[in-house]
Design a protein around this motif. Structure first.
Motif, PDB file in Angstrom:
ATOM      1  N   THR A 138      14.273 -29.438  26.125  1.00 40.79           N
ATOM      2  CA  THR A 138      15.106 -28.399  25.521  1.00 40.79           C
ATOM      3  C   THR A 138      14.545 -27.973  24.170  1.00 40.79           C
ATOM      4  O   THR A 138      14.080 -28.790  23.381  1.00 40.79           O
ATOM      5  CB  THR A 138      16.545 -28.919  25.333  1.00 40.79           C
ATOM      6  N   SER A 144      19.089 -23.649  28.958  1.00 42.08           N
ATOM      7  CA  SER A 144      19.276 -23.408  30.390  1.00 42.08           C
ATOM      8  C   SER A 144      18.078 -22.713  31.025  1.00 42.08           C
ATOM      9  O   SER A 144      17.935 -22.719  32.248  1.00 42.08           O
ATOM     10  CB  SER A 144      20.536 -22.565  30.621  1.00 42.08           C
ATOM     11  N   TRP A 168      17.901 -31.345  20.381  1.00 42.54           N
ATOM     12  CA  TRP A 168      18.939 -32.121  21.063  1.00 42.54           C
ATOM     13  C   TRP A 168      18.324 -33.241  21.913  1.00 42.54           C
ATOM     14  O   TRP A 168      18.665 -33.421  23.074  1.00 42.54           O
ATOM     15  CB  TRP A 168      19.836 -31.220  21.934  1.00 42.54           C
ATOM     16  N   GLU A 363      32.608 -33.453  26.157  1.00 38.51           N
ATOM     17  CA  GLU A 363      32.248 -32.072  25.857  1.00 38.51           C
ATOM     18  C   GLU A 363      30.729 -31.907  25.803  1.00 38.51           C
ATOM     19  O   GLU A 363      30.188 -30.876  26.223  1.00 38.51           O
ATOM     20  CB  GLU A 363      32.877 -31.630  24.530  1.00 38.51           C
ATOM     21  N   SER A 364      30.036 -32.926  25.300  1.00 39.51           N
ATOM     22  CA  SER A 364      28.571 -32.892  25.314  1.00 39.51           C
ATOM     23  C   SER A 364      28.026 -33.114  26.712  1.00 39.51           C
ATOM     24  O   SER A 364      27.072 -32.449  27.142  1.00 39.51           O
ATOM     25  CB  SER A 364      28.003 -33.959  24.367  1.00 39.51           C
ATOM     26  N   LEU A 366      29.357 -32.309  29.419  1.00 38.95           N
ATOM     27  CA  LEU A 366      29.568 -31.061  30.164  1.00 38.95           C
ATOM     28  C   LEU A 366      28.391 -30.117  30.004  1.00 38.95           C
ATOM     29  O   LEU A 366      28.046 -29.364  30.924  1.00 38.95           O
ATOM     30  CB  LEU A 366      30.847 -30.388  29.672  1.00 38.95           C
ATOM     31  N   THR A 367      27.749 -30.169  28.831  1.00 39.29           N
ATOM     32  CA  THR A 367      26.670 -29.234  28.510  1.00 39.29           C
ATOM     33  C   THR A 367      25.296 -29.754  28.892  1.00 39.29           C
ATOM     34  O   THR A 367      24.470 -29.013  29.430  1.00 39.29           O
ATOM     35  CB  THR A 367      26.693 -28.901  27.006  1.00 39.29           C
ATOM     36  N   TYR A 368      25.015 -31.031  28.595  1.00 36.44           N
ATOM     37  CA  TYR A 368      23.624 -31.461  28.809  1.00 36.44           C
ATOM     38  C   TYR A 368      23.334 -31.785  30.265  1.00 36.44           C
ATOM     39  O   TYR A 368      24.226 -31.952  31.075  1.00 36.44           O
ATOM     40  CB  TYR A 368      23.216 -32.576  27.853  1.00 36.44           C
ATOM     41  N   THR A 371      24.420 -27.018  32.145  1.00 36.67           N
ATOM     42  CA  THR A 371      25.793 -26.626  31.862  1.00 36.67           C
ATOM     43  C   THR A 371      26.567 -26.422  33.164  1.00 36.67           C
ATOM     44  O   THR A 371      25.988 -26.297  34.245  1.00 36.67           O
ATOM     45  CB  THR A 371      25.841 -25.321  31.063  1.00 36.67           C
ATOM     46  N   SER A 372      27.891 -26.362  33.044  1.00 37.13           N
ATOM     47  CA  SER A 372      28.701 -26.104  34.235  1.00 37.13           C
ATOM     48  C   SER A 372      28.301 -24.800  34.904  1.00 37.13           C
ATOM     49  O   SER A 372      28.247 -24.697  36.146  1.00 37.13           O
ATOM     50  CB  SER A 372      30.185 -26.050  33.849  1.00 37.13           C
ATOM     51  N   GLU A 373      27.999 -23.787  34.098  1.00 32.62           N
ATOM     52  CA  GLU A 373      27.630 -22.487  34.661  1.00 32.62           C
ATOM     53  C   GLU A 373      26.336 -22.583  35.468  1.00 32.62           C
ATOM     54  O   GLU A 373      26.208 -21.977  36.539  1.00 32.62           O
ATOM     55  CB  GLU A 373      27.485 -21.455  33.539  1.00 32.62           C
TER      56      GLU A 373
END
Length: 390
Positions: A138, A144, A168, A363-364, A366-368, A371-373
């Motif tokens: 990243t 993404s 990150w 919450e982190s 969920l992103t790393y 991502t959900s998307e």
């Protein structure tokens, strides 16, 4: 009256776990109970984690690269590795992240794509926790969309010169070795970068409100000169780093269940002892409705994780199926953490209980590792045959 079962007991998930995997899981659970839970609230509040000491303990436990074969690795089943991640994340997402990055990203990259010399040099020490690894993919402007990375490597005689910045990066500041992905004339390639190489720095990222019990870093590569044999010889293109991410995502499928289980069990225990209007909070319909709904989602997440684990052990697990697990289980774990917090009321926001810490960490998570998307779009591509990432 005493409770008659636990949330996962209602689903009888124990019957789906063989004796060997259960023994490994129980060993990790005991380690977490003794070595992580008594100290994790203080580590989280301080924003500090004794990574080197923990890495050696985790190496002795046998969980670093545990699903890999040889080179000092335990060679367990994928399901056993998942169950270990579940118990580690029941302690804290930061602990599971340490293990995931070490084993499923840094070690797996070398194991899967490295030369025999690279494997012999790094994997035994990393499995023992004597050397710590990180994984540099990243970038500040490319998360993404890793294909757009700006970090580059160019040939200079027999050597490689790396320039760029990664962001990150778990374990970066304390790492002994980094697996760094960079653009070359022949596409994206991976490089094994010892941390002491001139031009390589890894400043720690501070002031985090999530994953505080985890070392998160930036990697800066300023004319880092590496010998020609520093390149990972057996892969080129994005399939290299994506194969590693898929390994780490699999651990999250299980790990998020551990965080959710810890929140729900905390809420059940608290509700049984907290009296409201002269009766236990757990005796009210509103509380039991919440507990029942959370138990449903926890059980379904566990069943999904175990099913994907068996598929991975059978060699039939596809990346989009890992996306199903990561998307669903992290999403539901966050919902369980938030709902559990409401049962504890104001007490739920204190460090005395693990719920808000898990909610913040998730919450982190969920992103790393996508991502959900991104995972929704991977599932959508599988369903339609069309890539809608742009």
């Amino acid at each position: 009256m005493a409770a008659t079962t636990t949330p996962l007991g209602l689903f009888n998930t124990e019957s789906l776990i063989n004796t060997e995997d259960r023994t490994i899981r129980d060993t990790v659970r005991l380690f977490v109970e003794r070595n992580i839970k008594p100290q994790i609230a203080d580590w989280y509040e301080a924003g500090n984690l004794p990574v080197r000491e923990l890495a050696k303990d985790l190496g002795q436990l046998g969980v670093l690269g545990m699903h890999l074969e040889g080179y000092g690795c335990a060679g367990t089943s994928a399901t056993a590795y998942g169950l270990a991640c579940l118990e580690l994340e029941a302690g804290d997402s930061g602990i599971r992240s340490l293990v995931s990055v070490q084993g499923s990203l840094a070690m797996f990259a070398i194991y899967k794509h490295g030369s025999e010399e690279q494997k012999q040099e790094w994997l035994p020490r990393m499995a023992a926790g004597e050397a710590i690894g990180c994984f540099g993919l990243t970038e500040p402007d490319f998360g993404s969309n890793p294909a757009g990375m700006l970090t580059n490597a160019r040939k200079d005689g027999e050597d490689w010169i790396l320039n760029g910045t990664k962001m990150w990066i778990t374990n970066g500041t304390v790492a002994d070795v980094a697996v760094v992905w960079a653009q070359t004339e022949e596409g994206i390639r991976g490089f094994v970068v010892p941390a002491g190489t001139p031009g390589f720095t890894a400043p720690e990222i501070k002031k985090k409100l999530s994953l505080r019990a985890s070392v998160t870093s930036e990697l800066v590569l300023d004319d880092v000169r590496l010998p020609g044999d520093a390149i990972l010889p057996n892969v080129s293109g994005l399939k290299g780093p994506l194969s590693c991410l898929n390994e780490a995502r699999f651990g999250i499928v299980f790990g998020s269940v551990g965080a959710a289980r810890e929140c729900l069990e905390t809420a059940i225990t608290y509700a049984a002892t907290r009296e409201i209007f002269d009766r236990p909070l757990s005796g009210y319909q509103a509380t039991q409705l919440k507990l029942a709904d959370m138990t449903l989602e926890l059980g379904k997440a566990m069943l999904l994780a175990l099913h994907l684990g068996r598929m991975k052990d059978a060699g039939t697990l596809a990346p989009e199926q890992v996306s199903l697990g990561k998307l669903n289980n992290v999403r539901e774990a966050i919902a369980i953490a938030r709902e559990s917090r409401t049962i504890l009321g104001a007490a739920g926001v204190t460090g005395e209980y693990p719920i808000m810490r898990h909610a913040n960490n998730l919450e982190s998570v969920l992103t790393y590792e996508g991502t959900s998307e991104v995972h929704q779009l991977m599932i959508g591509k599988a369903l339609t045959g069309l890539a809608a990432f742009r």
